[in-house]
Design a protein around this motif. Structure first.
Motif, PDB file in Angstrom:
ATOM      1  N   ARG A 206      26.263  -3.416 -17.944  1.00 34.50           N
ATOM      2  CA  ARG A 206      26.790  -2.040 -17.975  1.00 34.50           C
ATOM      3  C   ARG A 206      27.263  -1.617 -16.592  1.00 34.50           C
ATOM      4  O   ARG A 206      28.331  -1.004 -16.445  1.00 34.50           O
ATOM      5  N   ASN A 207      26.482  -1.931 -15.570  1.00 39.51           N
ATOM      6  CA  ASN A 207      26.848  -1.537 -14.217  1.00 39.51           C
ATOM      7  C   ASN A 207      28.104  -2.261 -13.734  1.00 39.51           C
ATOM      8  O   ASN A 207      28.947  -1.672 -13.058  1.00 39.51           O
TER       9      ASN A 207
ATOM     10  N   TYR B 177      28.544   3.618  -9.607  1.00 41.74           N
ATOM     11  CA  TYR B 177      28.702   2.702 -10.750  1.00 41.74           C
ATOM     12  C   TYR B 177      27.391   2.430 -11.471  1.00 41.74           C
ATOM     13  O   TYR B 177      27.397   1.868 -12.571  1.00 41.74           O
ATOM     14  N   ARG B 178      26.256   2.789 -10.888  1.00 43.18           N
ATOM     15  CA  ARG B 178      24.968   2.436 -11.487  1.00 43.18           C
ATOM     16  C   ARG B 178      24.671   3.367 -12.669  1.00 43.18           C
ATOM     17  O   ARG B 178      24.258   4.516 -12.505  1.00 43.18           O
ATOM     18  N   LEU B 179      24.866   2.844 -13.871  1.00 42.83           N
ATOM     19  CA  LEU B 179      24.570   3.601 -15.086  1.00 42.83           C
ATOM     20  C   LEU B 179      23.166   3.320 -15.600  1.00 42.83           C
ATOM     21  O   LEU B 179      22.603   4.110 -16.358  1.00 42.83           O
TER      22      LEU B 179
ATOM     23  N   GLU C 115      30.531  -3.378 -15.615  1.00 45.22           N
ATOM     24  CA  GLU C 115      31.668  -2.765 -16.310  1.00 45.22           C
ATOM     25  C   GLU C 115      32.032  -1.438 -15.656  1.00 45.22           C
ATOM     26  O   GLU C 115      33.212  -1.117 -15.474  1.00 45.22           O
ATOM     27  N   SER C 116      31.012  -0.650 -15.310  1.00 45.96           N
ATOM     28  CA  SER C 116      31.258   0.639 -14.673  1.00 45.96           C
ATOM     29  C   SER C 116      31.975   0.465 -13.345  1.00 45.96           C
ATOM     30  O   SER C 116      32.836   1.272 -12.980  1.00 45.96           O
TER      31      SER C 116
ATOM     32  N   PRO D 107      34.769   5.399  -6.254  1.00 43.37           N
ATOM     33  CA  PRO D 107      34.362   6.037  -7.520  1.00 43.37           C
ATOM     34  C   PRO D 107      33.732   7.415  -7.350  1.00 43.37           C
ATOM     35  O   PRO D 107      33.542   8.126  -8.343  1.00 43.37           O
TER      36      PRO D 107
END
Length: 741
Positions: free
Chosen positions: A278-279, A167-169, A281-282, A224
């Motif tokens: 962002r993370n 999930y880490r974008l 949300e991911s 994920p």
């Protein structure tokens, strides 16, 4: 029935106990501790669950072959006999990654090459085809571990490290690994403890908050992931894996329907918060996480009840008192910038003190788990200790301190209880004057909420001393007597004064600090006078400041400038503040914090040529939870720096020494001679509509008339003299400068 086999699960050092409990819960049995890993027994389904569900593991290894170490030919021969066609699918690519145990000296790359040759030769002999090596995206990874006595070849069942959830974008500097964030939370009992309330006041890119949300949702951390190491394994049972994964999907969907937790994150860095959003949300948990841009200094108790502060009002704990039974109303879990991200390591301990103080004031009786790179930093939090884990974030050793946040102790009233009994007759005049001053000063100090002030300043000629109060401590300064005074008599008089001071104030001798005050010149003002190294915290306005009553010419806090500091605090809201000849940065701290009503400066810039005092300023900023990203410290000769500076400032404070001839300066500085040039340079950095305050302590000072003709100048000296200096109103002079409209 699927056979039981051994699995080796690696994880960060220090996680053994937590990892064993997790593996047993996931179907492992007969745990055995290895160096840096846990070996357990389990069937293939357990291996799949380890990969999918472990929040702590780094890798899941399936041992295939063990051979003695130190004999490459023996390894080649044994590997050549192993049925690799049952491991590697036809046409699949593979890679070998090798490592050696601590203390084992060997050429790991050569060992990996010999193993690769054996596997390739085996396939050529059996199939006529040669499998390909792919170091970037292999279908299968083999792990070669070399110990002193044996060498173990394993299938890397997990593939890439399991801490990489997917999930880490986006990330900040020095991000916390996801499995360490989970370890913190497990150590503190989340999600069973905390009642769904979790606060991360230094959330960075949001790792702790996201891991907490995934745990609350009963979401498998491996869901994920697109690829696992077993995908390219010839023995992979796709239907069994699908059953286990489908069950995890169902559990996650059910978990997302649970009552929503309250997960709140603060950070001073807006870019870090954007990463966190962002993370989240991911990861699919952003609906549960509330983020706000706030420094440690901005989560004081009055702010907690406002919507903007994000901390819900109902989070205020129902304090039942230390030592009594209580239910934990929530959990604080955070990873402060514990040294790698701060330049002055000495400031880190004071940052942790700031965190501890704010927690006591805002969330008493909650539980907290906080990471620290040094055990003394963890101690500085002041938690009621429950448990400490020693871990590693990469190669960096860290400590996870879990404890209860104690309620803040009520502030002690500023009071001194002594008497005039049994004092020598020759000292009664001094004792009476001191008692009178004390009565008047304490009344005014309590009315104005002042904790540090001057109590006595050579009021009687024969007692040529100054007495300053720093909360419950005194500094007594003896002015150097004239050469005409007999030194023996001066020493006897000073000893008598100390006896009277301790008696009248009711203080033990360890609360009274002594200093001889002599005229200093040049660089002496920056040199240490002693080696006690003892710093005390005192409160002034919204600030907590460090003073040293023994080691330096001054204590780090100019008491006569208290009204000026409070004035700047009241005017600094939203402004860019510049502090020249900044000393220990106390004015910058006040500007950054504000007056408790209007908020603080948007940025501060603190300039001084002394590394010693700038380090002190850095610790003062850290002690108040002020982020270095908004508060610059610059070591420079002020005059030279101003010539090159191009930024404009809304509020400037200039408080130069009377004289300085430091080697760091281009030339010596004399405030009477040089103030005109200094102020013209300073005013060139003042933004339109801004205010500059100029102060100095030279009693014979005369302001350059040309400055008054060029700028709007007002003498505000009388407004900057506190009640404790009214007996000496010439202690300093102060002017307000503005550009003429």
């Amino acid at each position: 029935m699927e056979k039981t086999r051994e699995w080796v699960i690696t994880g960060a050092d220090g996680l053994d106990d937590l990892l064993v409990d997790e593996l047993l819960a996931l179907g492992g049995s007969e745990p055995r501790r290895l160096k840096g890993a846990i070996a357990v027994q389990g069937d293939l389904a357990a291996g799949y669950r380890f990969c999918l569900w472990s929040r702590l593991a780094s890798r899941v290894l399936m041992p295939l072959l063990t051979v003695p170490s130190g004999n490459p030919d023996r390894m080649f021969d044994d590997a050549l006999k192993y049925p690799w066609e049952q491991v590697l699918r036809p046409g699949a690519t593979f890679v070998i990654r090798s490592a050696a145990a601590k203390g084992v000296s060997t050429h790991t790359h050569f060992a990996a090459l010999r193993l690769k040759d054996a596997i390739v030769d085996r396939f050529r002999q059996r199939t006529g085809d040669r499998p390909s090596i792919d170091t970037e995206n292999p279908d299968l990874s083999l792990h070669l571990f070399i110990e002193a006595q044996q060498l173990t070849i394993s299938l890397d069942f997990s593939g890439d490290s399991l801490h990489k959830r997917g999930y880490r974008l986006a990330q900040t500097d020095a991000p916390l690994k996801e499995n360490l964030a989970s370890a913190m939370l497990m150590q503190a009992g989340w999600p069973a403890r905390g009642e769904g309330r979790l606060f991360d006041p230094l959330c960075g890119s949001g790792t702790v908050l996201i891991e907490a949300a995934l745990m609350w949702a009963d979401a498998a951390p491996g869901l994920p992931r697109i690829h696992f190491g077993f995908d390219g394994w010839a023995g992979h049972q796709a239907e069994l894996w699908k059953t286990i994964r489908d069950d995890a999907v169902a559990r996650r969907l059910a978990g997302l329907q649970r009552p929503a937790p309250r997960l709140v994150g603060f950070d001073a860095d807006g870019e870090a918060l954007a990463c966190a959003h962002r993370n989240a949300e991911s990861a699919g948990v952003s609906q549960w996480i509330t983020l706000s841009q706030r420094s440690i200094a901005e989560w004081r108790a009055p702010a907690l009840n406002s919507v903007a502060a994000c901390l819900p009002a109902e989070w205020a704990a129902d304090v039942t008192g230390a030592g009594q039974n209580y239910s934990v109303p929530g959990l604080v879990a955070t990873n402060p910038p514990y040294g790698e991200r701060l330049g002055d390591e000495g400031s880190v301990r004071y940052l942790y003190r700031a965190i501890g103080r704010q927690l006591r004031e805002t969330l008493p009786c909650w539980d907290a788990v906080v990471l620290a790179a040094d055990i003394t930093h963890a101690d500085a939090l002041g938690l009621e200790h429950k448990h400490t884990l020693r871990l590693y974030n990469g190669a960096l050793p860290i400590f996870a301190r879990h404890g209860r946040i104690l309620p803040a102790e009520p502030e002690l009233p500023l009071a001194f209880e002594g008497s005039l009994d049994d004092l020598p007759e020759e000292g009664m005049d001094f004792a009476n004057r001191l008692q009178k001053n004390l009565k008047v000063s304490l009344k005014l100090a309590q009315q104005q909420d002042v904790r540090c002030f001057r109590l006595y300043d050579a009021d009687l000629q024969e007692y040529n001393i100054a007495i300053d109060v720093y909360e419950g401590r005194l500094q007594v300064q003896e002015y150097a007597p004239p050469k005409t005074v007999d030194p023996a008599k001066a020493e006897a008089r000073f000893k008598l004064a100390l006896q009277i001071i301790r008696k009248v104030m009711g203080l033990h001798r360890d609360k009274v600090f002594l200093k001889v005050r002599e005229r200093q010149s040049g660089k002496q003002q920056y040199e240490k006078q002693g080696k006690a190294g003892k710093f005390f915290e005192v409160r002034e306005g919204q600030a907590t400041l460090l003073v040293n009553l023994t080691d330096y010419l001054d204590t780090g806090l100019f008491l006569d400038h208290r009204p000026m500091r409070l004035r700047i605090a009241a005017e600094a809201a939203g402004k860019h503040f510049l502090n020249l000849f900044a000393y220990t940065g106390t004015v910058s701290v006040h500007a950054a914090l504000g007056d408790g009503i209007h908020g603080g400066a948007e940025t501060t810039t603190t300039v001084d040529m002394s590394a010693t005092y700038l380090g002190w300023a850095d610790r003062n900023l850290a002690l108040n939870g002020l982020p270095d990203s908004h508060h610059r410290l610059i070591q420079a000769d002020v005059m030279a720096w101003l010539k090159d500076e191009r930024d404009l400032y809304d509020l400037i404070f200039v408080d130069p020494p009377t004289f300085s001839n430091s080697k760091r300066m281009d030339s010596d500085f004399d405030v009477q001679r040089d103030h005109g040039h200094l102020l013209r340079l300073s005013m060139s950095r003042l933004a339109p509509g801004g205010t500059l305050y100029f102060s100095n302590n030279f009693r014979k000072f005369v302001l350059d008339e040309a400055l008054q003709a060029k700028f709007d100048v007002t003498d505000i000296s009388a407004e900057t003299i506190g009640f404790d200096y009214e007996r000496d109103p010439k202690i300093h002079r102060c002017w307000r400068f503005r550009h003429r409209v």
